[in-house]
Design a protein around this motif. Sequence first.
Motif, mmCIF file in Angstrom:
data_model
loop_
_atom_site.group_PDB
_atom_site.id
_atom_site.type_symbol
_atom_site.label_atom_id
_atom_site.label_comp_id
_atom_site.label_asym_id
_atom_site.label_seq_id
_atom_site.Cartn_x
_atom_site.Cartn_y
_atom_site.Cartn_z
ATOM 1 N N GLU A 77 -6.309 7.842 -2.204
ATOM 2 C CA GLU A 77 -6.915 6.525 -2.004
ATOM 3 C C GLU A 77 -8.374 6.485 -2.469
ATOM 4 O O GLU A 77 -9.040 7.518 -2.522
ATOM 5 N N TYR A 78 -8.843 5.278 -2.762
ATOM 6 C CA TYR A 78 -10.252 5.079 -3.145
ATOM 7 C C TYR A 78 -11.137 5.088 -1.897
ATOM 8 O O TYR A 78 -10.649 4.883 -0.784
ATOM 9 N N SER B 94 1.295 2.794 -3.264
ATOM 10 C CA SER B 94 0.217 3.617 -3.805
ATOM 11 C C SER B 94 0.494 5.101 -3.610
ATOM 12 O O SER B 94 0.145 5.909 -4.456
ATOM 13 N N PHE B 95 1.126 5.455 -2.485
ATOM 14 C CA PHE B 95 1.463 6.863 -2.307
ATOM 15 C C PHE B 95 2.549 7.238 -3.299
ATOM 16 O O PHE B 95 2.538 8.309 -3.886
ATOM 17 N N GLN C 207 -13.684 3.887 1.008
ATOM 18 C CA GLN C 207 -13.830 2.616 1.737
ATOM 19 C C GLN C 207 -15.227 2.520 2.331
ATOM 20 O O GLN C 207 -15.825 3.529 2.706
ATOM 21 N N ARG D 173 -11.994 0.949 -8.259
ATOM 22 C CA ARG D 173 -11.158 1.631 -7.260
ATOM 23 C C ARG D 173 -10.137 2.547 -7.922
ATOM 24 O O ARG D 173 -9.922 3.678 -7.465
ATOM 25 N N ARG E 169 -9.872 6.586 -7.508
ATOM 26 C CA ARG E 169 -8.625 7.245 -7.108
ATOM 27 C C ARG E 169 -8.299 8.382 -8.068
ATOM 28 O O ARG E 169 -7.922 9.479 -7.653
ATOM 29 N N SER F 166 0.832 -1.204 0.000
ATOM 30 C CA SER F 166 0.000 0.000 0.000
ATOM 31 C C SER F 166 0.862 1.247 0.000
ATOM 32 O O SER F 166 0.430 2.315 -0.432
#
Length: 250
Positions: A174-175, A167-168, A177, A205, A209, A164
């Motif tokens: 972020e998507y 992802s940054f 939740q 997702r 994002r 994760s």
Amino acid sequence: MNVGIITIFPEYFEGVVKTGMIRKAIENNLLDVIFENPRDYATDRYKSVDDYPYGGGSGMVMKYDTLKQAIENARTRISGPVIYMSPQGTPFHQAYAKDLAREEGFILVCGRYEGIDERLMSIVDEEISIGDFVLSGGEPAAAVVLDAVVRLVPGVLGDENSLSEESFEHNLLEYPQYTRPSHIDGMDVPDVLLSGHHGNIARWRLKERLKRTLVKRPDMLKDVYLSEEEKNLLEEVKKEILETLSMLGV
Ligand code: 9D3
């Protein structure tokens, strides 16, 4: 990882080292945090750590000698850069945190009052600011840096972290939740998330994002590399946004 914190308010960090991920990292011997208080090196009867600025002006300046002794004592136990938390420092960001996570350790110097005697810069290696707003001292900034760095130390979080964290690096927000229940106060969880179709979920997702990043942080899209799929999804998102705007007459 060994972190030294130079502060006249070590009690500020009581909650920081006793809570959550940082506490666990210390318990698991992945992190050691030591404190040095310039006050402990003050020899006059007022235990002064600050004094009036030469040339006049308002406020006080942290004295050279007591702060230097505190830093030098931390240095005997910690190898790594001496970092002064300062409004004039390099803006802190994720890549900076990653670099610090690779160090054996580092020392965070927290200033108070109007700042520190400029001659202390001769024993400072780096300066960090956490953003363009005014704090009353370096302590909250040091807590921010400590948190951001410790969670990147191998073993501190589960290995789902390394994934994760990418992802940054990927520079998208972020998507959204959702968790149970699937329906509450007239609001539903998007159908695709209940479908069990992993491919569609991943696509949805990614699109969310891109949508969030476009709307909330368009600056982040300026220097991000996008795959062909991402470029296509971003075009879809842009079209949908324009359609929505024209529907609203904007
Ligand atoms: C005369 C102007 N001064 C007070 C309004 C300048 C000033 C001195 C000391 C402003 C802030 C501080 C204390 N700040 C920090 O020690 C600090 C900080 C910050 O204020 N913002 C973002 N990052 C950081 S890192 C350390």
